[in-house]
Design an enzyme around this catalytic site. Structure first.
Site, PDB file in Angstrom:
ATOM      1  N   CYS A   1     -73.839  56.568   7.214  1.00 17.34           N
ATOM      2  CA  CYS A   1     -73.192  57.277   8.302  1.00 17.34           C
ATOM      3  C   CYS A   1     -71.745  56.830   8.540  1.00 17.34           C
ATOM      4  CB  CYS A   1     -74.034  57.112   9.554  1.00 17.34           C
ATOM      5  SG  CYS A   1     -74.769  55.489   9.715  1.00 17.34           S
TER       6      CYS A   1
ATOM      7  N   GLU B   1     -80.769  63.200   6.482  1.00 17.46           N
ATOM      8  CA  GLU B   1     -80.651  62.738   7.872  1.00 17.46           C
ATOM      9  C   GLU B   1     -79.324  62.017   8.014  1.00 17.46           C
ATOM     10  OE1 GLU B   1     -81.890  59.136  10.658  1.00 17.46           O
ATOM     11  OE2 GLU B   1     -81.158  59.131   8.614  1.00 17.46           O
TER      12      GLU B   1
ATOM     13  N   ARG C   1     -83.017  58.059  20.200  1.00 16.10           N
ATOM     14  CA  ARG C   1     -82.321  58.047  18.910  1.00 16.10           C
ATOM     15  C   ARG C   1     -82.037  59.484  18.495  1.00 16.10           C
ATOM     16  NH1 ARG C   1     -82.243  53.903  15.162  1.00 16.10           N
ATOM     17  NH2 ARG C   1     -81.553  54.459  13.086  1.00 16.10           N
TER      18      ARG C   1
ATOM     19  N   ARG D   1     -80.417  62.082  16.013  1.00 16.03           N
ATOM     20  CA  ARG D   1     -79.968  62.180  14.626  1.00 16.03           C
ATOM     21  C   ARG D   1     -79.917  63.637  14.203  1.00 16.03           C
ATOM     22  NH1 ARG D   1     -78.419  57.759  15.369  1.00 16.03           N
ATOM     23  NH2 ARG D   1     -78.688  55.906  14.110  1.00 16.03           N
TER      24      ARG D   1
HETATM   25  C1  LIG Z   1     -78.737  54.974   6.921  1.00 12.96           C
HETATM   26  S1  LIG Z   1     -79.415  53.916   5.749  1.00 12.96           S
HETATM   27  C2  LIG Z   1     -80.856  54.812   5.254  1.00 12.96           C
HETATM   28  C3  LIG Z   1     -82.119  54.055   5.523  1.00 12.96           C
HETATM   29  C4  LIG Z   1     -83.393  54.706   5.054  1.00 12.96           C
HETATM   30  N1  LIG Z   1     -83.496  56.108   5.404  1.00 12.96           N
HETATM   31  C5  LIG Z   1     -84.618  53.967   5.591  1.00 12.96           C
HETATM   32  O1  LIG Z   1     -85.618  54.601   5.885  1.00 12.96           O
HETATM   33  O2  LIG Z   1     -84.577  52.754   5.730  1.00 12.96           O
HETATM   34  C6  LIG Z   1     -78.349  54.152   4.363  1.00 12.96           C
HETATM   35  C7  LIG Z   1     -78.682  53.275   3.174  1.00 12.96           C
HETATM   36  O3  LIG Z   1     -77.859  53.638   2.065  1.00 12.96           O
HETATM   37  C8  LIG Z   1     -77.609  52.476   1.299  1.00 12.96           C
HETATM   38  N2  LIG Z   1     -76.450  52.716   0.427  1.00 12.96           N
HETATM   39  C9  LIG Z   1     -75.137  52.731   0.766  1.00 12.96           C
HETATM   40  N3  LIG Z   1     -74.370  52.997  -0.300  1.00 12.96           N
HETATM   41  C10 LIG Z   1     -75.211  53.162  -1.355  1.00 12.96           C
HETATM   42  C11 LIG Z   1     -75.019  53.457  -2.729  1.00 12.96           C
HETATM   43  N4  LIG Z   1     -73.797  53.619  -3.229  1.00 12.96           N
HETATM   44  N5  LIG Z   1     -76.093  53.555  -3.524  1.00 12.96           N
HETATM   45  C12 LIG Z   1     -77.349  53.379  -3.025  1.00 12.96           C
HETATM   46  N6  LIG Z   1     -77.602  53.084  -1.725  1.00 12.96           N
HETATM   47  C13 LIG Z   1     -76.544  52.990  -0.895  1.00 12.96           C
HETATM   48  C14 LIG Z   1     -77.381  51.415   2.374  1.00 12.96           C
HETATM   49  O4  LIG Z   1     -77.540  50.101   1.865  1.00 12.96           O
HETATM   50  C15 LIG Z   1     -78.429  51.792   3.422  1.00 12.96           C
HETATM   51  O5  LIG Z   1     -79.620  51.073   3.245  1.00 12.96           O
END
Ligand SMILES: C[S@@+](CC[C@H](N)C(=O)[O-])C[C@H]1O[C@@H](n2cnc3c(N)ncnc32)[C@H](O)[C@@H]1O
Length: 359
Positions: free
Chosen positions: A83, A121, A165, A167
Site C-alpha cells: 500500500c 485488496e 479496518r 480496505r
Molecule cells: C499488504 S501486505 C499483504 C499481506 C497478505 N495479504 C497477508 O495476508 O498477510 C504486502 C506484502 O507484500 C510483500 N512484498 C512487497 N514487495 C514485494 C515484492 N517485490 N515481491 C514479493 N512480495 C512483496 C510485503 O513484504 C508484504 O508482506
C-alpha cells in the site's frame, strides 16, 4: 475465519496463486472453499517463514524478478499488493503507465495467464490517491485486458470481527468465461465486540503503567428494551496517555479495536491501548490473530513486535470469505446461463432436424 460446510466448498478444482502473500490470509480464505494454492510470492523472509510454518509451502521471493512464464497456470490470482503510495496517473495509457509499480507485476502476470478471476485488496486511500486517478489506472488496466471489474471499500467491523479496518477490495472477472457478471459485494451488519476475542491476562499483552493516563468519562454501555447490551460495533475511545496522539489513545473493550497496523508508533504501537480488567494494555499477538480471523492453530513468530507487524500487514480473512461467497454466486449463475444456452441450442438443433425431415 468462518467454517465453510462441505457442500459450499465450490472452488474445488480451482487453482490460485497468492501474490504479496504475507502470512497467507488469502490462502486461508480461498482454501476454505476448496481451492488449491499452486504458487506464492513474498519478499519478506520472516513473513515467508510464518507462511511456511502454517501453509507448508515456501513462497518464492521478489515478484519483480519472477518471469510470468515460470508461474504455473491458475484460475484465480489474488494479492493484497503493498500500500505504499504510488502514482500512475501520468500518461493515462493504462498497462504501460503502471511500469515500475508492483501493480505492473500483477498486470503482466494477468496478461500472460488470463486467470478467470483476479481478487485484490489495498488500503482505502487507494480510492482517493491522486484524486482517484491511481485507482482508475488499476481498474482500466484490468478492463483493457477484457476483465469486468468491481471494487468497493468494506469495513471489517461489519463482518463479525471487532476491528475497525477499511480496505478497498477489487474483484475482476475474465469476460471470456463470465460474459454476464452480475457480481455484487456482500452486505453485512454483523455485530461483535472486543471482549469476545480477549485472552485472560496474556503474558504478551504489554501492560502500560504510567502517571499520565487520563480518562474522559466513565463509559456505560447502552442497553436495549430487552436489557441486552447494545454493541456499538466501533472503537470507543475513553482516555489517553501523554498527548493522545497516534498509539496513545485508550479504548473500551465493549467496542472494537482500531486498525491493526504494521508500523504504527506510540506506546500502543500497532494495536492501540485498551482498558481491560482495570489495566491498560496492548493486544497480544493471539488477540490480533483473532481480529484478522486467523484460526486458533495459527503459529506466529515468538518476537511480539514481528508478530504484531505481520498481523497488521495482513488481511481480514472473514471479509475475504464473504466476498468469495459472492464470487461463487457469479461463477454459478454464469454456468447456469451457459448450460441453459447449451440446452436451448440443443433444442433448436433437434427442432431443425425435425423440421428438415418434414420437407
Ligand atoms: C499488504 S501486505 C499483504 C499481506 C497478505 N495479504 C497477508 O495476508 O498477510 C504486502 C506484502 O507484500 C510483500 N512484498 C512487497 N514487495 C514485494 C515484492 N517485490 N515481491 C514479493 N512480495 C512483496 C510485503 O513484504 C508484504 O508482506
Amino acid at each position: 475465519m468462518i467454517e465453510i460446510e462441505e457442500a459450499d466448498k465450490k472452488l474445488k478444482g480451482f487453482k490460485f496463486i497468492d501474490l504479496f502473500a504475507g502470512i497467507g490470509g488469502f490462502h486461508y480464505a480461498l482454501k476454505s472453499f476448496g481451492a488449491e494454492c499452486v504458487f506464492a510470492s513474498e519478499i519478506d523472509k520472516k513473513a515467508s517463514a510464518t507462511y511456511y510454518l502454517n501453509h507448508n509451502m515456501i513462497p518464492q521471493g521478489d515478484i519483480t524478478k519472477i518471469d510470468e512464464k515460470d508461474i504455473p497456470s491458475h484460475d484465480i490470482l489474488c494479492g493484497g499488493f503493498p500500500c505504499q503510495a504510488f502514482s500512475i496517473s501520468g500518461k493515462q495509457k493504462g498497462f504501460e503507465d503502471t511500469r515500475g509499480t508492483l501493480f505492473f507485476d500483477i498486470a503482466r502476470i494477468v496478461n500472460h495467464h488470463r486467470p478467470r478471476i483476479v481478487f485484490l485488496e489495498n488500503v482505502k486511500n487507494l480510492t482517493r490517491h491522486d484524486s482517484g486517478k491511481t485507482l482508475n489506472v488499476v481498474l482500466n488496466t484490468l478492463n483493457d485486458m477484457n476483465y469486468d471489474v468491481h471494487y468497493k471499500v468494506l469495513n471489517t467491523s461489519k463482518f463479525g470481527l471487532p476491528q475497525n479496518r477499511e480496505r478497498v477490495y477489487i474483484v475482476a472477472f475474465n469476460k471470456t468465461y463470465y460474459s454476464n457478471s452480475d457480481f455484487v459485494f456482500p452486505v453485512s451488519n454483523r455485530t461483535s465486540c472486543l471482549n469476545d476475542i480477549l485472552e485472560k491476562d496474556p503474558v504478551d499483552g504489554k501492560i502500560i503503567d504510567r502517571d499520565d493516563v487520563q480518562f474522559y468519562k466513565n463509559y456505560t454501555p447502552q442497553r436495549n428494551i430487552f436489557g441486552e447490551i447494545d454493541l456499538p460495533n466501533k472503537p470507543i475511545q475513553i482516555g489517553k496517555v501523554n498527548k493522545g496522539g497516534q498509539g496513545e489513545r485508550i479504548y473500551h473493550p465493549i467496542g472494537h479495536s482500531i486498525t491493526l497496523s504494521a508500523y504504527g508508533g506510540g506506546v500502543g504501537a500497532k494495536t492501540g491501548l485498551y482498558k481491560i480488567d482495570g489495566k491498560i494494555r496492548k493486544l497480544s499477538p493471539r488477540e490480533c490473530a483473532r481480529l484478522q480471523g486467523y484460526p486458533e492453530t495459527f503459529i506466529f513468530p515468538k518476537s511480539i513486535p514481528e508478530a504484531h507487524k505481520q498481523f497488521g500487514n495482513s488481511v481480514s480473512i472473514n471479509v475475504l470469505q464473504y466476498i468469495i461467497k459472492e464470487i461463487i454466486n457469479t461463477v454459478e449463475s454464469n454456468e447456469q446461463r451457459t448450460n441453459a444456452r447449451l440446452s436451448n441450442g440443443e433444442e433448436w438443433f433437434q427442432k431443425r432436424k425435425r423440421d428438415s425431415f418434414k420437407v
